[in-house]
Design an enzyme around this catalytic site. Structure first.
Site, PDB file in Angstrom:
ATOM      1  N   HIS A  40      -0.216 -13.251   6.227  1.00  0.00           N
ATOM      2  CA  HIS A  40      -0.355 -11.825   5.947  1.00  0.00           C
ATOM      3  C   HIS A  40      -1.699 -11.320   6.494  1.00  0.00           C
ATOM      4  O   HIS A  40      -2.691 -12.041   6.478  1.00  0.00           O
ATOM      5  CB  HIS A  40      -0.293 -11.598   4.435  1.00  0.00           C
ATOM      6  CG  HIS A  40      -0.189 -10.159   4.041  1.00  0.00           C
ATOM      7  ND1 HIS A  40      -1.246  -9.453   3.530  1.00  0.00           N
ATOM      8  CD2 HIS A  40       0.850  -9.298   4.099  1.00  0.00           C
ATOM      9  CE1 HIS A  40      -0.867  -8.216   3.271  1.00  0.00           C
ATOM     10  NE2 HIS A  40       0.406  -8.090   3.617  1.00  0.00           N
TER      11      HIS A  40
ATOM     12  N   SER B  90      14.661 -19.214   1.756  1.00  0.00           N
ATOM     13  CA  SER B  90      14.273 -17.812   1.844  1.00  0.00           C
ATOM     14  C   SER B  90      15.463 -16.887   1.647  1.00  0.00           C
ATOM     15  O   SER B  90      16.616 -17.268   1.845  1.00  0.00           O
ATOM     16  CB  SER B  90      13.657 -17.608   3.231  1.00  0.00           C
ATOM     17  OG  SER B  90      13.579 -16.256   3.548  1.00  0.00           O
TER      18      SER B  90
END
Lengths: 487, 487
Positions: free
Chosen positions: B202, B404
């Site tokens: 991120h 995921s």
């Protein structure tokens, strides 16, 4: 309380699949007594302490105090049918609500305006409103409130006289985020600059210097709490080779002191810092009140300042903390340049940002307007003077800075009284911040209780006013020594 | 729009005292069209871009786009009597609410669970709830929710297997604050340490290295998005003399990739970094989902990690962004030592902290419990598989990492479609994050619309699947070259 060993085993089960998790029973006695919690020796909201630092640090380090805690417990399999869980939670919330009403009623020490009615906005609580990133760069995430945010920012840019196409800003999570942002911008403009801040600055300023690995020079203060520009000059001259980044307080945390912005600028220029300084104005509380005080020196971008921040939950009032940060657009470009990893301008400290706060602010600004704020500021100043005068009448030393609604006085001897009225204390002094929700009636209740209780805090009922001359000046002190001259 | 010159004059009047401020009239045409706003070329929520960086930076720098803005206007003197102002604001809010309903309906690209019902908590919006400072140190400010916060923190400490008396944590404002905190703790433990992070981390991780003036080494990734431990090893060996601070992704932003924590630790130990490393786990989204996936490698403090953060508004769902940060108490003592200016432990990034967020989290954790989350995780994974399979059936290249619920596929050619479904895009790919509020029905509507529209995006209706092998691997690509092998 749920034993952590038992609970860890329960988690283990849950991790494995559909195992029949035996939930811990609800605690028989519902643990809920905030009053039982120990008060901090010094409050986190306040600035630097003095001699007490070491003592209190020794107390808090290495501990993790579960003073009061509402455990999260695993629902029973049949909870949905019996409705027991819902009933339990409703009762927790009802009790909590009741305690909030009580706490809100007896609240004087923090600069939070608790008088607001956002009923019209309750409908928005169903939405996950997120203004992630830059307010001026649209995101694909549609559930945002940028249109409200930019409206609020425009209002503040006008207030501080920066043209619409020359400012940049955003709505922050709190005053600390504003200071972190302003000081970071300063550092990016002057990477080797030294951070100067008066010792009564908010603790977040010193936190910033540590986080950002900036050299920091602490400047002394006058007894009012204002920055001492003679000391500032001395320290500037000791460090002439490096640019200066200055935190200017528009209302210090403890004494509500307003640094003399014009004198700070003049001192910088006199010391040869022309064009080699960056000023961040920490206007946490008074940044929004001062524009409405006639004699106040103006905070404006027509002066050579770099950024201003204010808190939104203080004078405006908001259910959650928030703040407004305004800076010059040119600085943001400095901040955003050379950021190789980013696809777009990344100029905020936080990423995802609360989209409800801008709506609360927008709503209040629209409803009250300049005129409304002006009226409230006048009311606050009037009531603050009333409190100071009444304290002095009662023989209690008290100080009120000219541009401030923060009344500083001797620290009440009884910690229970301090907690009950939620007074913020530091060393020998306490303060009351008169916000729009603090009425004369509320002050009278407080004053009467203080005077009555105070007479019981001394042996034989003989009240001895402590000397607070070092904290608030001889002329404001009511101790035996200074009394005659003071009051 | 209110002209800033006119408005500045109005402010000037207001500053002077009780002058009769002539408010600007309300704009005749009510400016409110979020759809008209330009979408960012790249989204701020996403990680590092590639070749587009320069292009988009050139676009956004030096501008301050008022794409859509709801001006704050001064109330007329007689507004209170006529009720016009109230009516105006009610209509703004009603329109805004309607747009939120619409936006929430068509939302797929961001990992926010929009399915929550906090009606029971609406009663608390009347209070200014503030958990300022450390959750384990009581403040004198009584209107807080520490008892809920500590309950939530205990729950997460149990989840990640850290004893109650050995952890420290707090509820943050967002994932970024968690990363800023974890990396700061790492730096304080190893002041000269180098920060390592995979290039798909991120953006807040890289922001932290800049803010904190830390050396940062970017590590390559596999096509899945996971950290490439071969590259990690190479870079560790080049910097053997300095300690390592590592950001481990538990679900990357774009591909939802989970770094192999065990392999990261093994690599560190093999390279001779025993006891000279600090691991921060950025579990923004999957940190809370993974414990409920059977085969997932465990995130636990029984392994040598230093901190874990997750977002609260993502999988749990919350009206405003928030997050949970858990670290070892011993590290907090390191962080708090030698802070000469503070009277008390100051270990949070922010000062004033939103007291509503902990109550939202507490409420959901109590209602759903481990079992409830487990069910939701399974539903998300099932629906994500459904989406991936249906995309492939339609001849669209798509990837879904094993642990995921983020489905990655070719970027739709039409920006309006991207905006309508609020897809987060990066380079050639887009993604849908399947959250508990994303049902099969919603996915079907999306899929049908995508397939139908897609046939119109190519000349003569001849759809040519773009090659996305470099982004999601040959085996997931549906272009002419890779198709036969892939699907």
């Amino acid at each position: 309380m749920v034993g952590s060993v038992v609970a860890a085993a329960a988690v283990g089960d849950a991790l494995e699949g559909f195992g029949n998790v035996k939930a811990d029973p609800l605690p028989e006695e519902f643990v809920f007594d905030p009053e039982a919690a120990p008060a901090a020796l010094n409050d986190a909201e306040n600035g630097a302490g003095g001699a007490e630092d070491e003592r209190s640090k020794a107390v808090v380090l290495g501990r993790n105090v579960h003073a009061s805690c509402l455990d999260v417990t695993e629902p029973d399999a049949d909870d949905e049918e019996t409705g027991e869980r819902e009933a339990y939670m409703a009762s927790v919330l009802a009790k909590y609500r009741k305690s909030l009403v009580e706490k809100t009623k007896h609240h004087l020490g923090y600069p939070y305006n608790l008088d607001f009615d956002y009923g019209a906005l309750a409908q928005l609580q169903h939405f996950s409103i997120n203004n992630l990133g830059d307010p001026f760069i649209e995101s694909n995430y549609g559930v945002h409130s940028r249109q409200f945010e930019v409206g609020v920012l425009d209002w503040f840019a006008r207030l501080w006289e920066l043209e619409k196409d020359q400012y940049w800003g955003y709505i922050t999570n709190c005053g600390t985020e504003g200071n972190l942002h302003g000081i970071l911008v300063g550092r990016e403009v002057f990477p080797d600059g030294i951070l100067y801040a008066s010792k009564e600055s908010h603790y977040s300023v010193f936190k910033a210097s540590r986080m950002y690995r900036m050299e920091c020079v602490k400047v002394g203060t006058l007894v009012t709490g204002e920055i001492d520009c003679a000391d500032f000059e001395k320290k500037l001259l000791e460090n002439k080779e490096k640019a200066a980044i200055i935190n200017v307080n528009i209302g210090t945390t403890v004494k509500g002191a307003v640094d003399d912005l014009d004198l700070v600028i003049k001192t910088l220029e006199n010391c040869g810092f022309k064009d080699r300084f960056y000023i961040h104005c920490d206007g946490a509380l008074f940044g929004l009140m001062m524009p409405f005080v006639k004699r106040a020196p103006k905070v404006t971008f027509k002066k050579p300042i770099g950024s201003v921040s204010v808190s939104g939950h203080k004078f405006v009032g908001c259910p959650m903390p928030c703040g407004v940060q305004i800076t010059r657009l040119e600085h943001i470009n400095t901040l955003s340049r050379n950021v190789e990893y980013l696809a777009s301008r990344d100029a905020t400290i936080m990423g995802s940002r609360n989209g409800h706060a801008p709506i609360f602010l927008w709503y209040t600004l629209n409803r009250k307007g300049y005129r409304g704020f002006q009226k409230e500021v006048q009311k606050c100043l009037r009531n603050a003077h009333y409190l100071k005068d009444r304290l002095r009448d009662a023989g209690i030393g008290a100080m009120l800075n000219e541009l401030s609604s923060t009344v500083v006085f001797e620290r009440p001897l009884d910690e229970e009284f301090v907690r009950r009225w939620q007074l913020a204390c530091q060393g020998n002094i306490a303060h009351v911040v008169v916000m729009p929700n603090v009425t004369i009636e509320k002050l009278d209740v407080f004053l009467n209780e203080l005077v009555q209780k105070r007479s019981t805090w001394y042996p034989d009922g003989k009240v001895q006013s402590p000397c607070v001359a070092a904290d608030i000046g001889e002329e404001n002190c009511a101790c035996v020594l200074h009394k005659s001259r003071a009051i």
